[in-house]
Design an enzyme around this catalytic site. Sequence first.
Site, PDB file in Angstrom:
ATOM      1  N   ASP A  78       0.818  -1.205   0.000  1.00  9.07           N
ATOM      2  CA  ASP A  78       0.000   0.000   0.000  1.00  9.07           C
ATOM      3  C   ASP A  78       0.853   1.256   0.000  1.00  9.07           C
ATOM      4  OD1 ASP A  78       0.766  -0.782   2.669  1.00  9.07           O
ATOM      5  OD2 ASP A  78      -0.551   0.784   3.438  1.00  9.07           O
ATOM      6  N   GLU A 145       0.148  -1.297   5.591  1.00 15.25           N
ATOM      7  CA  GLU A 145       1.185  -0.870   6.542  1.00 15.25           C
ATOM      8  C   GLU A 145       0.984   0.569   6.970  1.00 15.25           C
ATOM      9  OE1 GLU A 145       5.088   0.898   7.785  1.00 15.25           O
ATOM     10  OE2 GLU A 145       3.785   1.428   6.091  1.00 15.25           O
TER      11      GLU A 145
END
Length: 485
Positions: A78, A145
């Site tokens: 991400d 994350e």
Amino acid sequence: MANLSNLEPQVVWNIFEQMCANPRPSKHEEKVSAWIQQLAKDHNIECKEDKVGNLILRKAATAGMEDRQGVVLQAHMDMVPQKNSDTEHDFITDPIDAYVDGEWVTARGTTLGADNGIGLAASLAVICSDNIEHGPLEVLVTIDEEAGMTGAFGLEAGWLEGDILLNTDSEDEGEVYMGCAGGINANIQFPLQLEAAPSDHQTFEITVKGLKGGHSGVDIHLGRGNANKLLARFLKEAGRDIGIRVAAINGGTLRNAIPREAFATITVAPAQREEFKACLEFFAQAIKKELSATEPFIEVSLTPIVEQPQVLTTDCQTRLVAALNGVFNGVMRMSDEVEGVVETSSNIGVVQTENDSVFIQCLVRSLSDTCRIDAQEMVASVFELAGGKVVFDGAYPGWKPDTTSPIMQVMREVYETEFGSLPKIMVIHAGLECGLFKTSYPNMDMASFGPTICFPHSPDEKVNIATVGLFWKYLLAILKVIPTK
């Protein structure tokens, strides 16, 4: 998009360019996950998905390397979705418009996603290659994350087979990290008492913008302005001296990004309008002078609004603005053990007015669990005294440095051999997933490194092209000399 695949090393930039075409904001990684799985299938790489959405890719050792310790290359899929207010971009559907700007690669008006996209591209390039020497190899790609470390929290024990984990999420070439801060989210719900605005009041929107923002771990020590704090400072002064009434406050979008913009809807009596404008102008000039070295492009503006909104009662406004103005933000304490590293900090990342309440989110970080608890309780004390409700979640542990780590010794020796100097062995104030991995894999030896990325978590994010080549060279050299089992 510029043709990034013409850059060296082409194999890394080619994958990163493809990644930019696959939207991947935190919580919306479906497209990039599908792309990674297809990439693995195209190269006959084993690829599995766990129950939370992490991916693990596996490949056997190259000939003659079968006796080496297994290595896990790790990155998150991400990226932080931040854009300038004048940029039209939907992070869920639109590709990142990356381009070459001299010695750097950056994006037009948005975050680039080099954090952690370059590390992920390099990891995928290694495992998809047929001519790179390595022992037993895994690539672990985690989800979410940036918004909560959901993937790292959900990683199950026994899923990884490797002995060494190389995290690729650091952002300064020439530095190797052996520890990081832990953190926790402070979620504050502040109930509002509302009433009709005085009938003769005029409505305005105050805007504070043009700040650099940045990563609330990596950049917190740079003295940059926090738009939420700056706006609260003015609202307290203007509420006390001029009697403005506040209807709404909004600023920032992510708890781990230093807010670049903040907005307040206010009302003011016609008799005080000119005094109010003079006060705002004085405030604007004051903060421009105070922050001239770190925030040269800061702007403060005032826009008339036709509507007559409800406003906070005087008591509610006083308590809310005082809490926002009084709660600590930025560096609280520097480390006594690691020179130049922040020990404890807090970032007031989000302030959102939602109907009859204001939601505030802070991210508190510390290298010390006890200092983190002290800091989070300080945040809670301020808002609870003001009438807010505070809930903590998302706590993640720090990664305690291990000065005897065998992989750290390997990385020192390889760097000196390849580049003629020793790397800096560092501890980072930002949160890395390694601390959570240690929970399920306490005996795994870990280190973190990467290319030079400036201004992550902001639209000014850029990655230095030359350091991507150095990072790639370093990674391949490390894989060649991984110790035997």
